[in-house]
Design a protein around this motif. Structure first.
Motif, PDB file in Angstrom:
ATOM      1  N   VAL A   1       0.859  -1.185   0.000  1.00 39.96           N
ATOM      2  CA  VAL A   1       0.000   0.000   0.000  1.00 39.96           C
ATOM      3  C   VAL A   1       0.895   1.235   0.000  1.00 39.96           C
ATOM      4  O   VAL A   1       1.951   1.245   0.640  1.00 39.96           O
ATOM      5  N   ILE A   2       0.464   2.275  -0.715  1.00 30.25           N
ATOM      6  CA  ILE A   2       1.127   3.583  -0.674  1.00 30.25           C
ATOM      7  C   ILE A   2       0.164   4.555  -0.008  1.00 30.25           C
ATOM      8  O   ILE A   2      -1.031   4.564  -0.322  1.00 30.25           O
ATOM      9  N   ILE A   3       0.674   5.364   0.913  1.00 28.06           N
ATOM     10  CA  ILE A   3      -0.154   6.348   1.615  1.00 28.06           C
ATOM     11  C   ILE A   3       0.357   7.741   1.266  1.00 28.06           C
ATOM     12  O   ILE A   3       1.532   8.047   1.483  1.00 28.06           O
ATOM     13  N   GLY A   4      -0.519   8.575   0.730  1.00 32.74           N
ATOM     14  CA  GLY A   4      -0.158   9.938   0.383  1.00 32.74           C
ATOM     15  C   GLY A   4      -0.554  10.912   1.479  1.00 32.74           C
ATOM     16  O   GLY A   4      -1.731  11.038   1.803  1.00 32.74           O
ATOM     17  N   CYS A   5       0.442  11.585   2.047  1.00 33.02           N
ATOM     18  CA  CYS A   5       0.215  12.614   3.069  1.00 33.02           C
ATOM     19  C   CYS A   5       0.788  13.920   2.525  1.00 33.02           C
ATOM     20  O   CYS A   5       1.727  14.491   3.081  1.00 33.02           O
ATOM     21  N   LEU A   6       0.226  14.381   1.431  1.00 29.26           N
ATOM     22  CA  LEU A   6       0.804  15.453   0.632  1.00 29.26           C
ATOM     23  C   LEU A   6      -0.017  16.727   0.728  1.00 29.26           C
ATOM     24  O   LEU A   6      -1.158  16.717   1.195  1.00 29.26           O
ATOM     25  N   ASP A   7       0.578  17.818   0.232  1.00 33.17           N
ATOM     26  CA  ASP A   7      -0.108  19.105   0.328  1.00 33.17           C
ATOM     27  C   ASP A   7      -0.178  19.832  -1.011  1.00 33.17           C
ATOM     28  O   ASP A   7      -0.379  21.035  -1.047  1.00 33.17           O
ATOM     29  N   ASN A   8      -0.001  19.114  -2.133  1.00 33.85           N
ATOM     30  CA  ASN A   8      -0.127  19.768  -3.432  1.00 33.85           C
ATOM     31  C   ASN A   8      -0.546  18.762  -4.492  1.00 33.85           C
ATOM     32  O   ASN A   8      -0.312  17.559  -4.370  1.00 33.85           O
ATOM     33  N   ARG A   9      -1.191  19.269  -5.540  1.00 33.94           N
ATOM     34  CA  ARG A   9      -1.746  18.405  -6.581  1.00 33.94           C
ATOM     35  C   ARG A   9      -0.655  17.730  -7.405  1.00 33.94           C
ATOM     36  O   ARG A   9      -0.818  16.598  -7.848  1.00 33.94           O
ATOM     37  N   GLU A  10       0.459  18.446  -7.634  1.00 35.17           N
ATOM     38  CA  GLU A  10       1.511  17.876  -8.475  1.00 35.17           C
ATOM     39  C   GLU A  10       2.034  16.565  -7.903  1.00 35.17           C
ATOM     40  O   GLU A  10       2.187  15.573  -8.624  1.00 35.17           O
ATOM     41  N   ALA A  11       2.310  16.559  -6.607  1.00 29.36           N
ATOM     42  CA  ALA A  11       2.830  15.342  -5.977  1.00 29.36           C
ATOM     43  C   ALA A  11       1.773  14.247  -5.959  1.00 29.36           C
ATOM     44  O   ALA A  11       2.080  13.068  -6.180  1.00 29.36           O
ATOM     45  N   ARG A  12       0.519  14.613  -5.697  1.00 25.86           N
ATOM     46  CA  ARG A  12      -0.553  13.609  -5.712  1.00 25.86           C
ATOM     47  C   ARG A  12      -0.700  12.993  -7.101  1.00 25.86           C
ATOM     48  O   ARG A  12      -0.904  11.785  -7.242  1.00 25.86           O
ATOM     49  N   LEU A  13      -0.607  13.825  -8.121  1.00 25.90           N
ATOM     50  CA  LEU A  13      -0.736  13.316  -9.481  1.00 25.90           C
ATOM     51  C   LEU A  13       0.396  12.346  -9.800  1.00 25.90           C
ATOM     52  O   LEU A  13       0.182  11.306 -10.436  1.00 25.90           O
ATOM     53  N   ALA A  14       1.611  12.661  -9.339  1.00 27.72           N
ATOM     54  CA  ALA A  14       2.745  11.768  -9.567  1.00 27.72           C
ATOM     55  C   ALA A  14       2.535  10.426  -8.871  1.00 27.72           C
ATOM     56  O   ALA A  14       2.719   9.362  -9.468  1.00 27.72           O
ATOM     57  N   VAL A  15       2.130  10.458  -7.594  1.00 23.67           N
ATOM     58  CA  VAL A  15       1.892   9.217  -6.858  1.00 23.67           C
ATOM     59  C   VAL A  15       0.784   8.409  -7.525  1.00 23.67           C
ATOM     60  O   VAL A  15       0.875   7.181  -7.664  1.00 23.67           O
ATOM     61  N   ASN A  16      -0.268   9.088  -7.951  1.00 21.17           N
ATOM     62  CA  ASN A  16      -1.393   8.403  -8.592  1.00 21.17           C
ATOM     63  C   ASN A  16      -0.949   7.669  -9.851  1.00 21.17           C
ATOM     64  O   ASN A  16      -1.280   6.492 -10.060  1.00 21.17           O
ATOM     65  N   ARG A  17      -0.191   8.339 -10.691  1.00 20.77           N
ATOM     66  CA  ARG A  17       0.254   7.710 -11.939  1.00 20.77           C
ATOM     67  C   ARG A  17       1.210   6.554 -11.663  1.00 20.77           C
ATOM     68  O   ARG A  17       1.097   5.487 -12.277  1.00 20.77           O
ATOM     69  N   PHE A  18       2.153   6.753 -10.757  1.00 19.56           N
ATOM     70  CA  PHE A  18       3.103   5.687 -10.457  1.00 19.56           C
ATOM     71  C   PHE A  18       2.386   4.456  -9.900  1.00 19.56           C
ATOM     72  O   PHE A  18       2.691   3.320 -10.263  1.00 19.56           O
ATOM     73  N   ALA A  19       1.434   4.682  -8.989  1.00 14.51           N
ATOM     74  CA  ALA A  19       0.706   3.565  -8.387  1.00 14.51           C
ATOM     75  C   ALA A  19      -0.100   2.811  -9.440  1.00 14.51           C
ATOM     76  O   ALA A  19      -0.146   1.575  -9.442  1.00 14.51           O
ATOM     77  N   TYR A  20      -0.733   3.540 -10.341  1.00 14.08           N
ATOM     78  CA  TYR A  20      -1.531   2.885 -11.379  1.00 14.08           C
ATOM     79  C   TYR A  20      -0.649   2.141 -12.368  1.00 14.08           C
ATOM     80  O   TYR A  20      -1.001   1.058 -12.836  1.00 14.08           O
ATOM     81  N   TRP A  21       0.510   2.700 -12.697  1.00 12.41           N
ATOM     82  CA  TRP A  21       1.394   2.042 -13.660  1.00 12.41           C
ATOM     83  C   TRP A  21       1.814   0.659 -13.183  1.00 12.41           C
ATOM     84  O   TRP A  21       1.979  -0.252 -13.986  1.00 12.41           O
ATOM     85  N   VAL A  22       2.013   0.503 -11.868  1.00 10.18           N
ATOM     86  CA  VAL A  22       2.465  -0.791 -11.340  1.00 10.18           C
ATOM     87  C   VAL A  22       1.364  -1.504 -10.557  1.00 10.18           C
ATOM     88  O   VAL A  22       1.633  -2.445  -9.810  1.00 10.18           O
ATOM     89  N   ASN A  23       0.117  -1.029 -10.713  1.00  5.69           N
ATOM     90  CA  ASN A  23      -1.061  -1.726 -10.183  1.00  5.69           C
ATOM     91  C   ASN A  23      -1.034  -1.864  -8.657  1.00  5.69           C
ATOM     92  O   ASN A  23      -1.213  -2.952  -8.111  1.00  5.69           O
ATOM     93  N   LYS A  24      -0.829  -0.744  -7.965  1.00  2.53           N
ATOM     94  CA  LYS A  24      -0.806  -0.749  -6.506  1.00  2.53           C
ATOM     95  C   LYS A  24      -1.846   0.226  -5.950  1.00  2.53           C
ATOM     96  O   LYS A  24      -2.023   1.328  -6.471  1.00  2.53           O
ATOM     97  N   PRO A  25      -2.536  -0.155  -4.862  1.00  2.00           N
ATOM     98  CA  PRO A  25      -3.515   0.758  -4.259  1.00  2.00           C
ATOM     99  C   PRO A  25      -2.823   1.852  -3.460  1.00  2.00           C
ATOM    100  O   PRO A  25      -1.723   1.656  -2.928  1.00  2.00           O
ATOM    101  N   TRP A  26      -3.484   3.002  -3.377  1.00  2.89           N
ATOM    102  CA  TRP A  26      -2.938   4.052  -2.521  1.00  2.89           C
ATOM    103  C   TRP A  26      -4.060   4.795  -1.820  1.00  2.89           C
ATOM    104  O   TRP A  26      -5.192   4.852  -2.298  1.00  2.89           O
TER     105      TRP A  26
END
Length: 552
Positions: free
Chosen positions: A243-268
């Motif tokens: 599992v990946i947990i996002g504790c972020l404060d901006n859209r850019e970082a969230r978008l990066a985590v979202n894409r990376f997680a989806y590319w390798v099929n992991k929930p976040w």
């Protein structure tokens, strides 16, 4: 109709034997330094003549895959970026000769629904609450201690939310916790971050949070990365998380985590807080909407404006700070940790939905996002080829040679971030060759030192391997260790992981006793716990000595 009878090219028996041995080397069945069986045994194993076997060994020797030691025998060489492409080519010869096995008639998998196996009832265990710190968890009917202890969770962001999440994961005994953050502790963090102390000022947030997690529960294994999640953390780390947990404060970082997680099929699990308001949402690839689907048109326009000048976007993520309270951080952080626990146990969650909490009215409600069919995050890499090479020791040209052996001479390597090649001043004509990733070139550096105006930028995001700078290492061009790199030709994409970086990049050994003994002992004389020097008595917890707990 005349059909040309072109001869079918086939490999010789010696080439096939060499290919089978090369495949065994690549698959790890024959590791570096292993001595091959005697020629007599190999002749018997492959059913060939001694002359054919020696011809095969000569092919492997010329390919630098084995070496001969006089009067001893043949030994396997280490796979490096110089011989990897040849090894894969030889292995392909053997695989091409092996016919694809067919399923015997009558053994096709049954169609339609199948009955799920019944899980046996959890045996009743009476824990010893005096010695077992997780003993009370054993009384929970669905709690599986082994799953929790084996789980790997990455926490991205070690601010107020990250502090609460890390604290909860450590208390629950989640076995492997990786903390990623590129910021340092400042005094303003102390009012809402439970893991930070005044003496931690100017220290890396990820390191301090990892040390405190180890103090809370010495049984967990922790690792920290002082890095930017957008471009300094390899995809190989993401694909090894539960599992990946996002504790972020901006859209850019969230978008990066979202894409990376989806590319390798992991929930976040994402969380966000502001003042007395907060939200939690779980995203699972293939199940409902993702974070990018949830963005409004205005949010998309804002992101487009920020990235219209890519160098400026690097320095303009957030100029201000989001005002929060420790109470809302505790509430949302607890919900994130709880959703993570459910994912670890395979319990039902609500992916693609958001739960809002209004701290002013104590009202909570859940709504569903609408999935977008054209969402750019909905990629999945699928099969990933693991290569025993490293980002720091493999050049662009060497990597290109490897992927071209699979995809052909027209193969292109696709970078995740733009590579800036040069800067040219339109006014004075001065030219500067850069060849550095965008993340390493600041907005100010893009201005002409003579004229002071913004220079024209030449950049690329594709590599052929024939460029004048192809001698540079993958790391020098912005590819992080243990990353998964995309390569493509006119008909397909393939994905290659730099698995040679795995041992040093992902280890969960920070603040273990051996690590602490090597790194923290020289610091003991300067660290004091209240009025007692830490050097007077060795600390019982390995996290002590790395982070100052109290100063006179």
């Amino acid at each position: 109709m005349n059909i040309p009878n072109a001869p079918i090219a086939r490999k010789s028996l010696a080439e096939i034997i060499a290919g089978k041995l090369a495949a065994s080397i690549l698959d790890g069945l024959l590791s570096s330094g292993t001595q091959l069986a005697s020629e007599r045994d190999l002749v018997k194993e492959f059913g060939v003549s001694r002359s054919t076997l020696r011809e095969a060994l000569k092919i492997l020797l010329d390919s630098k895959l084995i070496e001969s030691r006089i009067s001893v025998g043949w030994f396997v060489c280490q796979i490096t970026s110089t011989n990897l492409a040849r090894a894969r080519e030889l292995a392909s010869w053997a695989r091409a000769e092996d016919p694809t096995p067919t399923k015997p008639a009558g053994q096709e998998p049954p169609t339609g629904p199948r009955r799920l196996p019944v899980n046996p009832e959890k045996p009743l265990q009476i824990p010893n609450l005096k010695t077992d710190r997780s003993g009370t968890f054993q009384l929970i009917s669905w709690w599986e201690k082994e799953k929790v202890e084996k789980a790997r969770v990455m926490v991205v962001g070690a601010g107020a939310l990250g502090n609460e999440v890390v604290k909860n994961l450590a208390l629950m005994g989640v076995g492997h916790i990786l903390i990623v953050d590129f910021d340092t502790v400042e005094m303003a963090n102390l009012s809402r971050s439970v893991l930070f102390r005044e003496s931690d000022s100017s220290r890396n947030k990820s390191e301090v949070a990892a040390a405190r997690a180890k103090e809370i529960n010495p049984n967990v294994h922790v690792q920290y990365l002082h890095a930017d999640i957008s471009n300094q953390v390899g995809l190989g780390i993401f694909r090894r998380m539960d599992v990946i947990i996002g504790c972020l404060d901006n859209r850019e970082a969230r978008l990066a985590v979202n894409r990376f997680a989806y590319w390798v099929n992991k929930p976040w699990v994402d969380g966000a807080i502001q003042e007395l308001y907060g939200l939690v949402r779980v995203f699972v690839p293939g199940q409902g909407a993702c974070f990018e689907c949830s963005l409004t048109e205005q949010a998309r326009r804002d992101l487009a404006v920020r990235y219209s000048c890519p160098l400026l976007a690097r320095e303009n993520v957030l100029l201000g700070k989001v005002p929060t309270t420790p109470t809302i951080a505790s509430i949302i952080g607890a919900m994130q940790a709880q959703e993570t626990l459910k994912l670890i146990h395979g319990m039902p969650v609500e992916p693609g939905k958001v739960t809002h909490f209004n701290g002013l009215t104590n009202v909570m409600h859940t709504t569903a996002y609408t999935a977008r069919e054209d969402c750019e995050s909905h990629w999945n890499y699928g099969e990933i080829t693991e290569l025993p090479i490293s980002a720091g020791t493999t050049s662009l040209s060497e990597f290109a040679r490897v992927v071209k052996s699979d995809l052909g001479p027209e193969t292109l390597i696709e970078l995740d971030q733009e590579l800036i090649l040069s800067l040219t001043c339109p006014q004075c004509g001065s030219h500067e060759d850069i060849v550095r990733p965008m993340s390493q070139v600041g907005f100010k550096a893009a201005h002409c030192p003579t004229c002071g105006i913004l220079r024209e930028i030449e950049m690329t995001h594709t590599i052929t391997g024939d460029e004048p700078f192809a001698h540079l290492s993958l790391l020098a061009t912005g590819i992080p260790p243990l990353h998964v790199i995309r390569a493509f030709n006119a008909s397909e994409y393939r994905f290659y992981e730099l698995t040679g970086d795995l041992k040093d990049t992902l280890h969960f050994r920070h603040f273990d006793r051996q690590d602490n003994h090597q790194l923290a002992t020289p610091l003991r004389e300067t660290i004091r716990l209240h009025a007692v020097s830490a050097a007077d008595e060795p600390p019982s917890n390995p996290a002590h000595g790395r982070v100052t707990l109290w100063k006179d």
